[in-house]
Design an enzyme around this catalytic site. Sequence first.
Site, PDB file in Angstrom:
ATOM      1  N   ARG A   1       4.943   6.171   6.515  1.00 15.90           N
ATOM      2  CA  ARG A   1       5.745   5.161   6.188  1.00 15.90           C
ATOM      3  C   ARG A   1       6.948   5.326   4.971  1.00 15.90           C
ATOM      4  O   ARG A   1       7.260   4.667   4.357  1.00 15.90           O
ATOM      5  CB  ARG A   1       4.922   4.060   5.959  1.00 15.90           C
ATOM      6  N   GLU A   2       7.082   6.581   4.716  1.00 15.18           N
ATOM      7  CA  GLU A   2       8.007   6.782   3.650  1.00 15.18           C
ATOM      8  C   GLU A   2       9.255   6.615   3.867  1.00 15.18           C
ATOM      9  O   GLU A   2       9.768   6.738   4.910  1.00 15.18           O
ATOM     10  CB  GLU A   2       8.038   8.564   3.569  1.00 15.18           C
TER      11      GLU A   2
ATOM     12  N   ASP B   1       5.856  -4.249  18.436  1.00 18.20           N
ATOM     13  CA  ASP B   1       5.955  -5.824  18.015  1.00 18.20           C
ATOM     14  C   ASP B   1       7.243  -6.093  18.605  1.00 18.20           C
ATOM     15  O   ASP B   1       7.616  -7.467  18.679  1.00 18.20           O
ATOM     16  CB  ASP B   1       6.472  -5.919  16.448  1.00 18.20           C
TER      17      ASP B   1
ATOM     18  N   MET C   1      -1.487  -8.202  16.847  1.00 23.94           N
ATOM     19  CA  MET C   1      -0.514  -7.503  15.779  1.00 23.94           C
ATOM     20  C   MET C   1       0.750  -8.287  15.614  1.00 23.94           C
ATOM     21  O   MET C   1       1.200  -8.880  17.000  1.00 23.94           O
ATOM     22  CB  MET C   1      -0.294  -6.310  15.932  1.00 23.94           C
TER      23      MET C   1
ATOM     24  N   GLU D   1      -0.985 -11.898  13.704  1.00 24.05           N
ATOM     25  CA  GLU D   1      -1.377 -11.768  12.420  1.00 24.05           C
ATOM     26  C   GLU D   1      -0.517 -12.305  11.350  1.00 24.05           C
ATOM     27  O   GLU D   1      -0.828 -12.872  10.179  1.00 24.05           O
ATOM     28  CB  GLU D   1      -1.719 -10.317  12.316  1.00 24.05           C
TER      29      GLU D   1
ATOM     30  N   GLN E   1      -4.504  -1.560  19.528  1.00 22.89           N
ATOM     31  CA  GLN E   1      -3.183  -2.302  20.192  1.00 22.89           C
ATOM     32  C   GLN E   1      -2.046  -0.918  20.128  1.00 22.89           C
ATOM     33  O   GLN E   1      -1.279  -1.037  20.900  1.00 22.89           O
ATOM     34  CB  GLN E   1      -2.639  -3.198  19.599  1.00 22.89           C
ATOM     35  N   ARG E   2      -2.570   0.017  19.368  1.00 20.78           N
ATOM     36  CA  ARG E   2      -1.223   0.845  18.971  1.00 20.78           C
ATOM     37  C   ARG E   2      -1.602   2.477  19.500  1.00 20.78           C
ATOM     38  O   ARG E   2      -0.731   3.303  19.792  1.00 20.78           O
ATOM     39  CB  ARG E   2      -0.962   1.130  17.535  1.00 20.78           C
TER      40      ARG E   2
HETATM   41  O1  F6P Z   1       5.050  -2.326  13.308  1.00 19.58           O
HETATM   42  C1  F6P Z   1       3.800  -2.341  14.015  1.00 19.58           C
HETATM   43  C2  F6P Z   1       2.677  -2.650  13.389  1.00 19.58           C
HETATM   44  O2  F6P Z   1       1.698  -2.480  14.343  1.00 19.58           O
HETATM   45  C3  F6P Z   1       2.620  -4.159  13.110  1.00 19.58           C
HETATM   46  O3  F6P Z   1       2.171  -4.933  14.006  1.00 19.58           O
HETATM   47  C4  F6P Z   1       1.373  -4.307  11.961  1.00 19.58           C
HETATM   48  O4  F6P Z   1       1.288  -5.132  11.244  1.00 19.58           O
HETATM   49  C5  F6P Z   1       1.641  -3.029  11.170  1.00 19.58           C
HETATM   50  O5  F6P Z   1       2.516  -2.356  12.213  1.00 19.58           O
HETATM   51  C6  F6P Z   1       0.502  -2.452  10.633  1.00 19.58           C
HETATM   52  O6  F6P Z   1       1.005  -0.837  10.437  1.00 19.58           O
HETATM   53  P1  F6P Z   1       0.193  -0.020   9.188  1.00 19.58           P
HETATM   54  O7  F6P Z   1      -0.983  -0.595   8.869  1.00 19.58           O
HETATM   55  O8  F6P Z   1       0.168   1.239   9.831  1.00 19.58           O
HETATM   56  O9  F6P Z   1       1.142  -0.032   8.027  1.00 19.58           O
END
Ligand code: F6P
Length: 339
Positions: A72-73, A134, A176, A229, A262-263
């Site tokens: 997530r950088e 999403d 999510m 969520e 879900q991912r």
């Molecule tokens: O962007 C996709 C997603 O799955 C969102 O629905 C979710 O809230 C978020 O990423 C959470 O991801 P992480 O915990 O990896 O930051």
Amino acid sequence: MKVGILTAGGDCPGLNAAIRGVGKTLLLKYNARVYGISSGFLGLIENDVRELTEEDLSGILTLGGTILGTSREKPFKKSKHFLQEIDKPAIIKANYDKLELDCLVCIGGNGTQKTASKLSKYGINVIGMPKTIDNDVFGTEQTFGFHSAVEIATGAIDRLHTTANAHKRIMVIELMGHHAGWLTLYAGVAGGGDVILIPEIPYDLELVADYLRDRQARNKNSSIIVVAEGIKKGMSAGHYIATKLSKLVEEQMRETVLGYIQRGGTPSPMDRILATRFGAYTAHLIAKGNFGQMVALQNGRITSVSLKETAGKLNLVPKDHPLIKRALDIGTCFGAKFD
Ligand code: F6P
């Protein structure tokens, strides 16, 4: 031609199919050299890059996750990863030049497309590829990853129905989607959810409680409530709704948070196809020198949109979306009054 590929942000099914699609087209059709950048933009800051061969791209179509890794950088924001303050965009540009790249393919969601757009102002040739479960990337009707997640979430709702029925219970399932309710709407409808709550439609729990009481009065002894969520910040939306509603309808409720399942895992056939189409089209854009674009699906066709115009905007569910209308027709409750 030298092209770098990275996957950034949260992962989703179809990332490897996308890497394969763009990589193979570049190698086979354009005789280009392809470089895999590790862990999203982090790999470009730390110069963690390796050349990809056809062999690297074989056998990955069905794999979940990403062979490149992700992070997530965010290069335009401070991050805990780097102890000292560094000029991350400048380092990225320097490494891009050192590698003599002609283009950087950024596979990611909204944040990634925004970063890609900003990097193009630094003289980096970028192409964006939209992914996320999403489905909230602006400019494309669909992102890959979404279809697989709908399938997984629908399967989970199907299973909840049988246990809810057996125990005559009201069940809440949280899916999510922080900002957009696409996944909750689609899986909710596909799974026959009785109540669907999404961030785009402000809900009134009294209306939901009335709806559940009415179901009970009609001898409908179990109900499924599907919530995104994002309808409650700072705590589990599923837990919040179950706690509040159980007081209103004076009945115990059970909650399920589906989470990262879900991912994960193999992409659905539709996501494999979309990712492959996006990938091959990306390679064609690069060959034409058509940079600063994001590949997109519009009216069933693959095309591209300018990152300058789309990056940073969100694709949210409109309140008058046809699927909402049809769900209302069959008696689904969205916790709100519709005209
Ligand atoms: O962007 C996709 C997603 O799955 C969102 O629905 C979710 O809230 C978020 O990423 C959470 O991801 P992480 O915990 O990896 O930051």
